[in-house]
Scaffold this active site. Sequence first.
Site, PDB file in Angstrom:
ATOM      1  N   ASP A   8       0.427  -0.767  -0.165  1.00 48.90           N
ATOM      2  CA  ASP A   8      -0.118  -0.171   0.207  1.00 48.90           C
ATOM      3  C   ASP A   8       1.084   1.165   0.089  1.00 48.90           C
ATOM      4  O   ASP A   8       2.144   1.450  -0.277  1.00 48.90           O
ATOM      5  CB  ASP A   8      -1.046  -0.039   1.253  1.00 48.90           C
ATOM      6  CG  ASP A   8      -2.718   0.667   0.955  1.00 48.90           C
ATOM      7  OD1 ASP A   8      -2.062   1.671   0.257  1.00 48.90           O
ATOM      8  OD2 ASP A   8      -2.892  -0.167   1.901  1.00 48.90           O
ATOM      9  N   ASP A  49     -10.029   3.236  -4.039  1.00 52.80           N
ATOM     10  CA  ASP A  49     -10.842   2.853  -2.979  1.00 52.80           C
ATOM     11  C   ASP A  49     -11.928   2.203  -4.090  1.00 52.80           C
ATOM     12  O   ASP A  49     -12.677   3.260  -3.673  1.00 52.80           O
ATOM     13  CB  ASP A  49     -10.797   2.364  -1.988  1.00 52.80           C
ATOM     14  CG  ASP A  49      -9.173   1.789  -1.145  1.00 52.80           C
ATOM     15  OD1 ASP A  49      -8.236   1.991  -1.730  1.00 52.80           O
ATOM     16  OD2 ASP A  49      -9.267   1.468  -0.021  1.00 52.80           O
TER      17      ASP A  49
HETATM   18  C1  GLA Z   1      -6.011   1.222   0.822  1.00 58.22           C
HETATM   19  C2  GLA Z   1      -5.953   0.035   0.321  1.00 58.22           C
HETATM   20  C3  GLA Z   1      -6.997  -0.874   0.977  1.00 58.22           C
HETATM   21  C4  GLA Z   1      -7.144  -1.823   1.699  1.00 58.22           C
HETATM   22  C5  GLA Z   1      -7.014  -0.175   2.320  1.00 58.22           C
HETATM   23  C6  GLA Z   1      -6.357  -1.237   4.160  1.00 58.22           C
HETATM   24  O1  GLA Z   1      -6.958   1.787   1.291  1.00 58.22           O
HETATM   25  O2  GLA Z   1      -6.350   0.893  -0.629  1.00 58.22           O
HETATM   26  O3  GLA Z   1      -7.559  -1.743  -0.666  1.00 58.22           O
HETATM   27  O4  GLA Z   1      -6.048  -2.859   1.033  1.00 58.22           O
HETATM   28  O5  GLA Z   1      -5.773   0.582   2.931  1.00 58.22           O
HETATM   29  O6  GLA Z   1      -6.112  -0.093   5.119  1.00 58.22           O
END
Ligand code: GLA
Length: 396
Positions: free
Chosen positions: A148, A203
Amino acid sequence: MKRFVFLLLITFFCLGVNAQKFDNLAKTPPMGWNSWNKFGCNVRESLIMGMADAMVSSGMKDAGYEFIIIDDCWQVSRDGNGEIVADKERFPNGIKYLADYLHSKGLKFGIYSCAGTKTCAGRPGALGHEYQDALTYAKWGVDYLKEDWCNTGTQEAKSSYTNMRDAIYTAGRPIVFSLCEWGSNKPWEWAGAVGHLWRTTGDISDSWNSMITIFSQQKDLTRYAGPGHWNDPDMLEVGNGGMTTDEYKTHFSLWCMLAAPLLAGNDLQNMTPETRSILMNKEIIALDQDTLGRPATCYRDNADYQIWIKPLANNEKAVCLLNKSDEKKTVLVDFALLAQASSGRRGGSARGGPSLTIENFLIRDLWEHKDFVMKENSMYIDIPPHSVKVFRFVKK
Ligand code: GLA
């Protein structure tokens, strides 16, 4: 002299001169399950083992899903030696135990980390510990690493991810490397040499608007993806309850047309028959997993109504008619024209083979699971709101 050559080799090795990503991985888009969309931080050993069992018993494994990936929140701290420490309450037998369990079921094991000081949920990040963590993951039997991009301050994306790529390569275990920097630094332009897939957007959430907005952002990116290097429009929301069955069919079809990774994000232990029939539609999955590895391109864009064409191996193709609007559309579809239509990128039909003609193909409706009876070359077709029709042009 021998000593000098030896020292030179060691120096090259330490500088990562030989480092690269592991090739021959993810030749088709990765398929599996990830904990985040449904369970967020609420991950534990029993949940992950339950998902692995359900992946096998539901038929998902037979349909091609293989990775079980624990997302954020499995880690709590680092010990005195800087080793990453898993949450002992939630993972009482440790992470290797879980990996071994998954492997014993014929599945593969994925884990989550973050390039910054802390993960997005505030757990320890990888910064400064990349080589140590890569060794730990190799020792545990990790097969897939999602990295990430939270808490990265002034870090530069390409060099940060390249550093982890080199760490993985040095640790010696082939691991699919998934970059998750949300498209902020145009990873499609540089990440093909760094990882096997890269997120292209922020996301996803479990709503039509979120899903279709993310889909719309993929239009100009499809030419960057191919075997071993995929655009990742984020994990699936199919079965999580926020969309209608038609909308989930659309979501799944579009991801397969894009040759996107198929990471289910629902509760595999509690799937409705509709969810199962979507996630395990083998004819649609076959588009995603087609060995040519070319994403669809947008062939017609009439705002609410689009036609996408995905070239397939053996000079076949898939055609997806998408109705993004809130009303039913009745559209005139010219199948003879679509059969000959260019599939985009390199012009002409896939790999320059002969075009399909009306005489040499049959049309399969991939949601009806039957051959489509083409009474005329051009026919009016109804597409309900937020829905798709997906056809495969199969060579006779
Ligand atoms: C980010 C990523 C998600 C997930 C969260 C976890 O937002 O884009 O896919 O992994 O972190 O905290």
